[in-house]
Motif scaffolding. Structure first.
Motif, mmCIF file in Angstrom:
data_model
loop_
_atom_site.group_PDB
_atom_site.id
_atom_site.type_symbol
_atom_site.label_atom_id
_atom_site.label_comp_id
_atom_site.label_asym_id
_atom_site.label_seq_id
_atom_site.Cartn_x
_atom_site.Cartn_y
_atom_site.Cartn_z
ATOM 1 N N VAL A 222 -31.320 -38.242 -2.003
ATOM 2 C CA VAL A 222 -30.321 -38.621 -2.999
ATOM 3 C C VAL A 222 -30.942 -39.688 -3.885
ATOM 4 C CG1 VAL A 222 -28.067 -39.657 -3.392
ATOM 5 C CG2 VAL A 222 -28.415 -38.127 -1.426
ATOM 6 N N ILE A 223 -30.998 -39.427 -5.187
ATOM 7 C CA ILE A 223 -31.479 -40.437 -6.129
ATOM 8 C C ILE A 223 -30.254 -40.964 -6.869
ATOM 9 C CG2 ILE A 223 -32.089 -38.671 -7.848
ATOM 10 C CD1 ILE A 223 -34.368 -40.649 -8.691
ATOM 11 N N ASN A 224 -29.940 -42.200 -6.620
ATOM 12 C CA ASN A 224 -28.688 -42.799 -7.065
ATOM 13 C C ASN A 224 -28.929 -43.666 -8.300
ATOM 14 O OD1 ASN A 224 -25.952 -43.291 -6.869
ATOM 15 N ND2 ASN A 224 -26.161 -44.950 -5.371
ATOM 16 N N ARG A 225 -27.833 -43.928 -9.021
ATOM 17 C CA ARG A 225 -27.846 -44.831 -10.165
ATOM 18 C C ARG A 225 -28.845 -44.383 -11.239
ATOM 19 N NH1 ARG A 225 -27.706 -49.888 -6.080
ATOM 20 N NH2 ARG A 225 -25.499 -49.744 -5.529
ATOM 21 N N VAL A 226 -28.746 -43.122 -11.578
ATOM 22 C CA VAL A 226 -29.614 -42.576 -12.616
ATOM 23 C C VAL A 226 -28.988 -42.902 -13.979
ATOM 24 C CG1 VAL A 226 -30.637 -40.485 -13.596
ATOM 25 C CG2 VAL A 226 -30.341 -40.716 -11.108
ATOM 26 N N PRO A 227 -29.731 -43.568 -14.868
ATOM 27 C CA PRO A 227 -29.179 -43.885 -16.196
ATOM 28 C C PRO A 227 -28.753 -42.610 -16.932
ATOM 29 C CG PRO A 227 -31.199 -45.117 -15.798
ATOM 30 C CD PRO A 227 -31.091 -44.117 -14.704
ATOM 31 N N GLU A 228 -27.781 -42.760 -17.730
ATOM 32 C CA GLU A 228 -27.265 -41.613 -18.470
ATOM 33 C C GLU A 228 -28.376 -40.964 -19.297
ATOM 34 O OE1 GLU A 228 -23.700 -40.542 -21.694
ATOM 35 O OE2 GLU A 228 -23.994 -42.595 -20.950
ATOM 36 N N GLY A 229 -28.520 -39.642 -19.149
ATOM 37 C CA GLY A 229 -29.512 -38.880 -19.897
ATOM 38 C C GLY A 229 -30.902 -38.893 -19.297
ATOM 39 N N ALA A 230 -31.117 -39.639 -18.203
ATOM 40 C CA ALA A 230 -32.466 -39.748 -17.632
ATOM 41 C C ALA A 230 -32.715 -38.754 -16.500
ATOM 42 C CB ALA A 230 -32.707 -41.162 -17.117
ATOM 43 N N ALA A 231 -31.686 -38.054 -16.042
ATOM 44 C CA ALA A 231 -31.852 -37.156 -14.897
ATOM 45 C C ALA A 231 -32.845 -36.040 -15.197
ATOM 46 C CB ALA A 231 -30.510 -36.574 -14.495
ATOM 47 N N ASP A 232 -32.875 -35.561 -16.414
ATOM 48 C CA ASP A 232 -33.767 -34.453 -16.752
ATOM 49 C C ASP A 232 -35.237 -34.836 -16.626
ATOM 50 O OD1 ASP A 232 -31.606 -32.894 -17.240
ATOM 51 O OD2 ASP A 232 -31.628 -33.161 -19.432
ATOM 52 N N ASP A 256 -25.203 -40.226 -11.204
ATOM 53 C CA ASP A 256 -25.292 -41.095 -12.373
ATOM 54 C C ASP A 256 -24.929 -42.537 -12.021
ATOM 55 O OD1 ASP A 256 -26.005 -38.974 -13.956
ATOM 56 O OD2 ASP A 256 -23.936 -38.564 -14.599
ATOM 57 N N GLU A 257 -25.444 -43.428 -12.833
ATOM 58 C CA GLU A 257 -25.107 -44.832 -12.686
ATOM 59 C C GLU A 257 -23.649 -45.040 -13.082
ATOM 60 O OE1 GLU A 257 -27.131 -49.144 -13.746
ATOM 61 O OE2 GLU A 257 -27.637 -47.373 -14.949
ATOM 62 N N ILE A 258 -22.917 -45.789 -12.254
ATOM 63 C CA ILE A 258 -21.493 -46.010 -12.451
ATOM 64 C C ILE A 258 -21.260 -47.453 -12.854
ATOM 65 C CG2 ILE A 258 -19.205 -45.937 -11.375
ATOM 66 C CD1 ILE A 258 -20.466 -43.208 -11.742
ATOM 67 N N ASP A 259 -20.402 -47.650 -13.804
ATOM 68 C CA ASP A 259 -20.039 -48.995 -14.203
ATOM 69 C C ASP A 259 -19.409 -49.724 -13.021
ATOM 70 O OD1 ASP A 259 -18.064 -51.109 -15.287
ATOM 71 O OD2 ASP A 259 -19.298 -50.610 -17.044
ATOM 72 N N PRO A 260 -19.848 -50.955 -12.713
ATOM 73 C CA PRO A 260 -19.294 -51.676 -11.567
ATOM 74 C C PRO A 260 -17.781 -51.769 -11.584
ATOM 75 C CG PRO A 260 -21.203 -52.830 -12.432
ATOM 76 C CD PRO A 260 -20.912 -51.712 -13.394
ATOM 77 N N GLY A 261 -17.207 -51.779 -12.748
ATOM 78 C CA GLY A 261 -15.757 -51.863 -12.825
ATOM 79 C C GLY A 261 -15.071 -50.613 -12.333
ATOM 80 N N ASP A 262 -15.802 -49.501 -12.257
ATOM 81 C CA ASP A 262 -15.211 -48.247 -11.788
ATOM 82 C C ASP A 262 -15.323 -48.070 -10.276
ATOM 83 O OD1 ASP A 262 -14.531 -47.544 -14.373
ATOM 84 O OD2 ASP A 262 -16.451 -46.523 -14.740
ATOM 85 N N VAL A 263 -15.994 -49.005 -9.608
ATOM 86 C CA VAL A 263 -16.129 -48.941 -8.149
ATOM 87 C C VAL A 263 -14.922 -49.642 -7.537
ATOM 88 C CG1 VAL A 263 -17.515 -49.604 -6.152
ATOM 89 C CG2 VAL A 263 -18.635 -48.928 -8.293
ATOM 90 N N VAL A 264 -14.085 -48.869 -6.847
ATOM 91 C CA VAL A 264 -12.841 -49.385 -6.266
ATOM 92 C C VAL A 264 -12.895 -49.207 -4.756
ATOM 93 C CG1 VAL A 264 -10.329 -49.183 -6.203
ATOM 94 C CG2 VAL A 264 -11.569 -48.783 -8.356
ATOM 95 N N ASP A 265 -12.578 -50.282 -4.023
ATOM 96 C CA ASP A 265 -12.621 -50.255 -2.547
ATOM 97 C C ASP A 265 -13.977 -49.773 -2.045
ATOM 98 O OD1 ASP A 265 -10.050 -51.208 -2.268
ATOM 99 O OD2 ASP A 265 -9.158 -49.192 -2.211
ATOM 100 N N SER A 266 -15.034 -50.266 -2.701
ATOM 101 C CA SER A 266 -16.411 -49.945 -2.304
ATOM 102 C C SER A 266 -16.681 -48.450 -2.340
ATOM 103 C CB SER A 266 -16.705 -50.485 -0.897
ATOM 104 O OG SER A 266 -16.556 -51.886 -0.848
ATOM 105 N N ALA A 267 -15.981 -47.727 -3.231
ATOM 106 C CA ALA A 267 -16.183 -46.279 -3.358
ATOM 107 C C ALA A 267 -16.360 -45.911 -4.820
ATOM 108 C CB ALA A 267 -15.008 -45.518 -2.752
ATOM 109 N N LEU A 268 -17.101 -44.828 -5.059
ATOM 110 C CA LEU A 268 -17.321 -44.333 -6.414
ATOM 111 C C LEU A 268 -16.113 -43.523 -6.875
ATOM 112 C CD1 LEU A 268 -21.008 -43.149 -5.865
ATOM 113 C CD2 LEU A 268 -20.250 -45.265 -6.973
ATOM 114 N N PRO A 269 -15.979 -43.289 -8.179
ATOM 115 C CA PRO A 269 -14.860 -42.474 -8.678
ATOM 116 C C PRO A 269 -14.851 -41.087 -8.056
ATOM 117 C CG PRO A 269 -15.941 -43.635 -10.464
ATOM 118 C CD PRO A 269 -16.796 -43.829 -9.266
#
Length: 590
Positions: A222-232, A256-269
């Protein structure tokens, strides 16, 4: 209390596991190998010992934690372990899959201190027992434990047949966390290796990935926190790196990299990790797919057992060879001391100064010298008058011999101890064996052991008593000299001691003439009493008795070095036992 193990709802097919061979036979061979590995302690800090130590710990743990439990329970739920670097987002992914904050996450590192196992409630009984990871305590209540404790969290959203462990960081600043992460990954049917877009090329993750490849472990990355558009760009590059390292057919998941404000209860959207969750659900729902993952990982791990065990054996043989060199150095040093003492004892070294003076006072009168020049028959008749009343003088000579002999033995034993310390310090592992718990080499090792030193006077006195007994026994059978022995056993015993020490190779100058003359007097006196052959027999027996006592004393002194060595390293037969266990393991293979 250990929970009962539920029956499997979807047992694996025989076709998926038949290639593993007879599990009972393999488990028996693994248990034997496990015991041999447990005894094969690599205690000496030798060059190149690190691979052997690592292989020993990892193989022993994997046998306990995974191989034996999995072979005995091939139908147990599939166990996937999320492992990866600090801050890679393992806990956040775990919480997202669970749909609840089951594993703490945050900015403080390391966050995951105790591993968290996520499973369906129906599968919890598989993991609350002590079969899998038996050394880890279990925690099933509220709260967050720390250390080597496996927290088990049943979650209804998990599909039965699958469990996930959120492991500590592989590069944690705490060595205990790193060790536990390694142990957990070795107990997995499937590695879910988590890294990030900025760290996927780091060295530490690749060390673990290559370890998975060497052991045939089923692997997803799993490659996490990939900047938008960089996965290719990043995903193909990572895939190319995996192929280049021999890691083929590795499933890749990019989040994809998620904005910290979107992380709720230590979980991703919601939906952020659906590709991974769907893949895991598919494995959990398909008994054949689960069995294939188990079979592949088991086969890879079992195939790597012998190679890792041989690494341990090679390190153990190297340790044995080093211990053998230290032992040989010790024995050689004390053999040199024995030879030097023997030379001094037979070379006249003891016939110096006070010993010669006291002996001359006892027998060096003109009257006796004239008697020695007369016929032996006349001498026998007159010996009583020379020796009668000289008991105190004989005791004085005996005391000087005791003192001189004691100092000679102390000097040689001290020299042997010092040479042993010096030679061991120059040999691999020697300083480590010599050091006490405080890391220092005690100065007492450079001298004769105090308890042996205190035994010296008693041993010398006992030897002198033995000589007097020999003289008494020899004279008792000769009525013609019974009268002489009755008045002069001690004096005659001292004369025998002088003969024992009478070879004059250790003396120079005028001492040679004095010692030679003294020895001649002693020899003539004893010959007059017992005869030439009897004197030779007495001297030979006396030398042997003294040699035996010196041998025991030096051997006891050397034992403190032997004890240090054998309390540091394993017995030599340990390597033979491991080699035999490896051979049994080889024969158990299908």
């Amino acid at each position: 209390m250990t929970a009962a193990t539920p029956p499997p709802s979807d047992p694996p097919s025989s076709s998926a596991t038949s290639a593993l061979g007879d599990p009972t036979t393999i488990v028996t061979a693994l248990e034997s190998l496990r015991g041999a590995l447990g005894a094969a302690e690599l205690t000496l800090d030798l060059p190149d010992v690190a691979p052997g130590r690592a292989a020993r710990v990892e193989l022993r743990d994997q046998i306990d934690d995974y191989l034996i439990p999995r072979l005995q329970r091939l139908d147990a739920p599939l166990l996937a372990v999320l492992g990866g670097s600090t801050g890679s987002g393992k806990s956040t992914i775990t919480n997202t899959i669970a749909g609840a904050p089951v594993s703490p996450s945050g900015v403080l590192r390391p966050t995951t201190r105790a591993p968290v196992l996520l499973c369906h409630p129906d599968d919890a009984a598989w993991f609350t027992g002590a079969d899998l990871l038996p050394e880890l305590a279990r925690h099933t209540g509220d709260g967050t434990p720390t250390g080597a404790v496996l927290k088990i969290v049943p979650v209804d959203t998990m599909t039965p047949g699958l469990a996930i462990i959120d492991a500590p960081d592989i590069d944690s600043i705490e060595s205990a966390n790193r060790d536990l992460a390694t142990q957990l990954l070795a107990a997995a049917d499937l590695w879910l290796f988590v890294t990030t877009a900025v760290r996927y090329a780091d060295a530490v993750p690749w060390e673990f990935l290559e370890r998975a490849q060497a052991r045939g472990t089923q692997l997803s990355v799993v490659i996490n926190r990939v900047p938008e558009g960089a996965a290719d760009q990043i995903v193909p590059h990572l895939a190319e790196m995996l192929e280049g390292r021999g890691l083929h057919d590795v499933r890749l998941f990019a989040f994809d990299e998620i904005d910290p404000g979107d992380v709720v209860d230590s979980a991703l959207p919601a939906g952020s990790v659906d590709p991974l969750a769907d893949h895991l659900d598919g494995l959990a729902s398909d008994a054949e797919a689960r069995a294939e993952v188990v079979r592949s990982t088991l086969q890879g791990a079992l195939a790597s057992v012998e190679g890792r065990a041989q690494t341990v054996l090679a390190a153990l043989r190297a340790q044995d060879a080093t211990a053998g060199e230290l032992r040989a150095s010790l024995e050689r040093t004390y053999d040199e001391a024995r030879a030097a003492i023997a030379d001094d004892l037979s070379g006249g070294t003891l016939l110096r100064a006070e010993v010669l003076d006291r002996w001359q006072e006892l027998i060096g009168t003109a009257e006796l010298m004239r008697a020695l020049q007369s016929r032996i028959s006349r001498l026998r008749d007159r010996l009583g008058s020379f020796l009668r009343g000289r008991t105190a003088q004989a005791a004085s000579v005996q005391g000087e011999i005791t003192s001189t002999l004691e100092q000679l033995l102390v000097d040689h034993a001290d020299a042997a101890a010092l040479r042993t310390v010096q030679r061991w310090q120059a040999l691999p592992g020697g300083s480590q064996v010599l050091r006490d718990a405080d890391g220092q080499i005690p100065q007492r090792l450079e001298r004769m052991a105090p308890e042996v030193r205190s035994e010296l006077p008693r041993e010398i006195t006992a030897w002198q008593d033995e000589l007097l007994s020999l003289v008494g026994e020899r004279g008792a059978g000769k009525r013609s000299v019974a009268r002489v022995l009755a008045f002069g056993v001690n004096s005659v015993g001292v004369a025998l001691m002088i003969v024992v020490f009478s070879q004059t190779g250790g003396l120079t100058g005028g001492e040679v003439a004095v010692a030679s003359g003294t020895a001649a007097v002693s020899q003539t006196l004893l010959t007059a009493l017992f005869g030439e052959q009897a004197v030779r027999d007495l001297a030979t027996k006396a030398r042997q008795l003294l040699s035996d006592r010196i041998e025991r004393l030096l051997d006891t002194d050397a034992n403190r070095f032997r004890s240090r060595l054998w309390s540091t390293v394993t017995p030599p037969e340990t390597a033979d036992t491991l080699e035999s266990a490896i051979a049994d393991w080889r024969r158990a293979q299908p």
